[in-house]
Each structure stands twice: as structure tokens, then as C-alpha cells.
Design an enzyme around this catalytic site. Sequence first.
Site, short mmCIF file in Angstrom:
data_model
loop_
_atom_site.label_atom_id
_atom_site.label_comp_id
_atom_site.label_asym_id
_atom_site.label_seq_id
_atom_site.Cartn_x
_atom_site.Cartn_y
_atom_site.Cartn_z
N LYS A 117 0.81 -1.22 0.00
CA LYS A 117 0.00 0.00 0.00
C LYS A 117 0.84 1.27 0.00
O LYS A 117 0.39 2.30 -0.50
CB LYS A 117 -0.98 0.01 1.18
CG LYS A 117 -2.07 -1.02 1.04
CD LYS A 117 -3.26 -0.71 1.93
CE LYS A 117 -4.38 -1.70 1.69
NZ LYS A 117 -5.50 -1.54 2.61
N LYS A 200 -5.48 -9.77 -6.84
CA LYS A 200 -6.69 -10.18 -6.13
C LYS A 200 -7.85 -9.24 -6.50
O LYS A 200 -7.63 -8.08 -6.86
CB LYS A 200 -6.45 -10.24 -4.62
CG LYS A 200 -6.38 -8.91 -3.92
CD LYS A 200 -6.37 -9.08 -2.39
CE LYS A 200 -6.22 -7.71 -1.75
NZ LYS A 200 -6.17 -7.70 -0.32
N LYS A 203 -11.48 -3.87 -3.71
CA LYS A 203 -12.35 -2.70 -3.72
C LYS A 203 -11.64 -1.51 -4.35
O LYS A 203 -12.26 -0.60 -4.86
CB LYS A 203 -12.73 -2.28 -2.29
CG LYS A 203 -13.51 -3.30 -1.51
CD LYS A 203 -13.98 -2.65 -0.18
CE LYS A 203 -14.00 -3.61 0.98
NZ LYS A 203 -12.82 -3.55 1.84
#
Length: 338
Positions: A117, A200, A203
Site C-alpha cells: 500500500k 486479487k 475494492k
Amino acid sequence: MTAKRIVSGIQPTGQLHLGNWLGAIRNWVRMQDALGPDDRAFFFIADLHAITLPQDPAELRRATREIAAALIASGIDPARSVLFNQAQVAEHAELAWVLGCTARMGWLNRMTQFKEKSGKDREGASVGLFTYPVLQAADVLVYKATHVPVGEDQKQHLELARDIAIKFNTDLGVEVLVPPEPIIPPEAPRIRSLRDGKAKMSKSDPSEQSRIALTDTADAIRQKIRRARTDPDPLPETAAGLAGRPEAQNLVGILAAVTGRTMDAICAEFAGQGFAAFKPVLADALVAVLEPLSARFRELLADPAEIDSILRTGAARAREVAQATVAEVHDAVGFLKP
Ligand code: TYM
């Protein structure tokens, strides 16, 4: 048998998708439905975790209510499970401070999610993004969770929660915190993006075509599956033949998880056929499970005051349990009693 404490959370950072549902929420509902008389389940919307990355306040409020509605529509029953948003229960953040003094820098430096991230801009990442797993440890330890139903991507964070609990108890010579067990569904540990079999389903993927949202209409589901990336080869006779074909493997895995069949059985049925034959069957199966859910979701969303009231009631129930743990932790550490 000792009572089960089931605890899990989800971030309000976008629409809930098929990966969240197959990897986590379907298991939450199954575990809730199997609760014994002494067991308890706590499910929360992780708004404190969401702000580790920049969030627009109005959008955060909207997403929090939307996720609450989607969870209820998926079968989480606020009468049987304690459903709330994390920020309303101050004990999560309070315990996270103490546990931040137990966790070691080296442990957090090994967390792969922070590396993903923060990307190349490690210096520009928030401190909260770095200590994110400590808050996650507090989330489960504050309820003395025994079982934590999650997708595979959360396994490392739960191992850290176990390490923190064990170190806290050992350092202080107490048995206050309970190391939790992750519960990962073997049939759907990690659902992949429909556009890229190596990523993956997420969202935060900018492409809506990469995921099936739980609230997608039947038409949207059919269209996304039609456009999902595959390869030109026919389906093999057994699941072993899917090795090295991540997109094909993902779609067969999704049909297996949704219908409760094995990937081998599905390969046997479609062996020798191309994805043009397989995709409509997958789309029908997804529409059949998701359509009832999206109708209920829209109904719930029409009454935001009711959602707020459900979350408020849940937070009050959660607080009672969380306050007792924080009192024990403070006493173990040596803080004076209030
Ligand atoms: P989050 O919000 O990213 O995802 C919620 C749940 O969905 C699972 N999941 C998936 N499972 C299979 N395939 C996928 N593609 C997929 N994408 C997501 C996740 O594993 C998760 O179970 N840090 C957590 C939220 C959290 C939490 C907690 C979880 C905060 N505190 C305490 C458990 C216990 C997160 O970001 O999940």
C-alpha cells in the site's frame, strides 16, 4: 467446549465484492447461524482503518452505511450478531496504543500489506498505515476473539495479533489476551480480479470490470462475466490441468465456491469446451445467489436513520465487552484504576 468468540471486520473503502463475500462474509453468516448459546459474534466496519489512506468525509459516511446495509442483506442479523462501526467503540484505539508498545518495529517491517500500500512512497505514507496491523490486533483482542473468519490476505495480520497477545501475556506474567485463530475458507481463500488473474479482486482496483459488486444488477453481472479475461484453450478434464492458467482457474474456482461443487467436477462437466460455453453458466449461478441480496440491500439503504440506529445499538453492546478487557489490560500494565 469453551465458548466461541467470533470477530471480524471490513473496511468501508468501496463496494463490497464477490471476493469479500466468498472469502469472508459468507463464512461470517454461516458462523453466526451456528452460534451456540454461550457463543458471541462481533462484526464491524473498520472506519478507523479506512483513514490510513486519504478519505473524503461524506464518501466515508456513505460507504459505512452502504457496507452495513450490504452485510445485513447478506444475512448478518443485528439481533444475533453485534454489528457496529469501529470508531464508535473507543476501546479499539485505546487498546491499540498499549499494544503498539508491545509490538516490535521489526515485526511491522515484515508486513507485506504496508509494502504494497505504501508502494514507492514509504516516507509519504501515514504513520497509521504502518501501525495498521496493531489496530487490527486490538480489534480482535479487545473481544478475546477465538475465531476470526477472513480471506487469506489477512493471515499475516492475524499471526501478528497472536504474537502480540503472547508477548503481552508473557512480558507481564498474565493470561489476559487470547491468541485468535484465523478461519480461512478452503474453497475461496483468494478470489482474483476478472481482468488480471495475478491480482486479487479488490475494492480499490480502479476498474469496475475487475470485480463483481454484491449489489450489481443481473445485467451487470452477465456483462462482466462475458468480458472477463480468459485464454483460448478449452477446459481441461481435471482441475490439475488449470495450472499456469490463472484466469481460467479463477473462474472455475468461483463457480465451484458458489455452487458448492469441486473444481474437478466442474472441469469434468465442461472438459473440451471453451469459455463461451462455461461463462453463461457461471453468470447464471452468480445472478441466482446475488440477486435476492441486492433487492434487500436497496430496501435497507432507503432508510439511513435505521442503519445508524442499528450501528449505535451494536456499538453500545460491543463497548460493554471491550471496556472489561481494557480494564484488565490497564491493570496488568500497572495503570491506576479510575
Ligand atoms: P478488507 O476490507 O480488505 O476485506 C474484508 C474481508 O474480505 C476478504 N477479502 C477477500 N477474500 C478472498 N478473495 C479476495 N479477493 C478478497 N478481498 C478481500 C479479506 O480477507 C477480509 O476478510 N484489514 C481488514 C479489515 C479488518 C479486520 C480487522 C479483519 C480490520 N480489523 C480485524 C479481521 C479482524 C481488511 O482490510 O479487510
